[in-house]
Motif scaffolding. Structure first.
Motif, mmCIF file in Angstrom:
data_model
loop_
_atom_site.group_PDB
_atom_site.id
_atom_site.type_symbol
_atom_site.label_atom_id
_atom_site.label_comp_id
_atom_site.label_asym_id
_atom_site.label_seq_id
_atom_site.Cartn_x
_atom_site.Cartn_y
_atom_site.Cartn_z
ATOM 1 N N LYS A 30 0.767 -1.067 -0.177
ATOM 2 C CA LYS A 30 0.024 0.288 -0.060
ATOM 3 C C LYS A 30 0.885 1.291 0.160
ATOM 4 C CE LYS A 30 -3.620 2.747 0.917
ATOM 5 N NZ LYS A 30 -4.747 2.926 -0.429
ATOM 6 N N ASN A 81 -3.107 9.038 6.995
ATOM 7 C CA ASN A 81 -4.506 8.373 7.623
ATOM 8 C C ASN A 81 -4.336 6.711 7.718
ATOM 9 O OD1 ASN A 81 -6.372 10.219 7.199
ATOM 10 N ND2 ASN A 81 -6.272 10.757 5.193
ATOM 11 N N THR A 84 -7.374 4.945 9.847
ATOM 12 C CA THR A 84 -8.518 4.706 9.015
ATOM 13 C C THR A 84 -8.221 3.669 7.974
ATOM 14 O OG1 THR A 84 -9.389 6.742 9.932
ATOM 15 C CG2 THR A 84 -10.489 5.599 7.989
ATOM 16 N N THR A 85 -7.419 4.045 7.142
ATOM 17 C CA THR A 85 -7.128 3.125 6.174
ATOM 18 C C THR A 85 -6.611 1.480 6.448
ATOM 19 O OG1 THR A 85 -6.147 5.089 4.632
ATOM 20 C CG2 THR A 85 -5.654 2.800 3.978
ATOM 21 N N LYS A 88 -9.593 -0.093 7.129
ATOM 22 C CA LYS A 88 -10.369 -0.669 5.943
ATOM 23 C C LYS A 88 -9.737 -1.898 5.382
ATOM 24 C CE LYS A 88 -12.078 3.818 4.522
ATOM 25 N NZ LYS A 88 -11.871 5.155 3.738
ATOM 26 N N THR A 102 -10.655 -7.520 1.881
ATOM 27 C CA THR A 102 -9.851 -7.184 3.174
ATOM 28 C C THR A 102 -9.237 -8.330 3.778
ATOM 29 O OG1 THR A 102 -12.004 -7.890 4.470
ATOM 30 C CG2 THR A 102 -11.808 -5.409 3.468
#
Ligand code: YYY
Ligand code: MG
Length: 150
Positions: A30, A81, A84-85, A88, A102
């Protein structure tokens, strides 16, 4: 859109099932940066402290039994972030509701074996990092930083 750190833990089932590399890979690909990493088996009082906010819940003692049943991989991940990410990327608490794609959606079935933990807020991340990494994060910056952030 702010630089944050979060606490991510691969639970004993994730370690036993050989998912360490897969999970680390998802955060790494990511673009987040690994700032702390250890394989550690914790004792009951430590696990109870980590989950102190849930001490009144009926599943609390079973949850603690599960977390102390084997080694876990404790990590600090940093990025914009990332709290929060990260949540997710992990998916909904109950894998029956976690979306495919996920971690929980792809690798778990039951809520009591949901493979991974991630801090739910910047404030919990701060507390959890202080608990699991009293030595603090490792200071370094990826050479890819300017290829990930504009
Ligand atoms: O943050 P997250 O892990 O997604 O859920 P929490 O509500 O913080 O609960 C922590 C942990 O407790 C969850 O990952 C599984 C377990 N649990 C459970 O066994 N049964 C529930 N009804 C709710 C949570
Ligand atoms: Mg939680």
């Amino acid at each position: 859109s702010k630089m944050e750190q979060t606490f991510i833990m691969i639970k004993p089932d994730g370690v036993q099932r050989g998912l360490i590399g897969e999970i680390i890979s998802r955060f790494e690909k990511k673009g987040f940066s690994l700032k702390g990493l250890k394989l550690i088996r914790v004792e009951r009082p430590f696990a109870e402290k980590h989950y102190a906010d849930l001490s009144a819940k009926p599943f609390f003692s079973g949850l603690v039994d599960y977390i102390i049943s084997g080694p876990v991989v404790a990590m600090i991940w940093e990025g914009k972030n990332v709290v929060t990410t990260g949540r997710k990327i992990i998916g909904a608490t109950n894998p029956a509701q976690s979306e495919p794609g996920t971690i929980r959606g792809d690798f778990a079935i039951d809520i009591g074996r949901n493979v991974i933990h991630g801090s739910d807020s910047v404030e919990s991340a701060r507390k959890e990092i202080a608990l699991w990494f009293p030595e603090g994060p490792v200071a370094w910056q990826s050479c890819a930083h300017s290829w990930i952030y504009d």
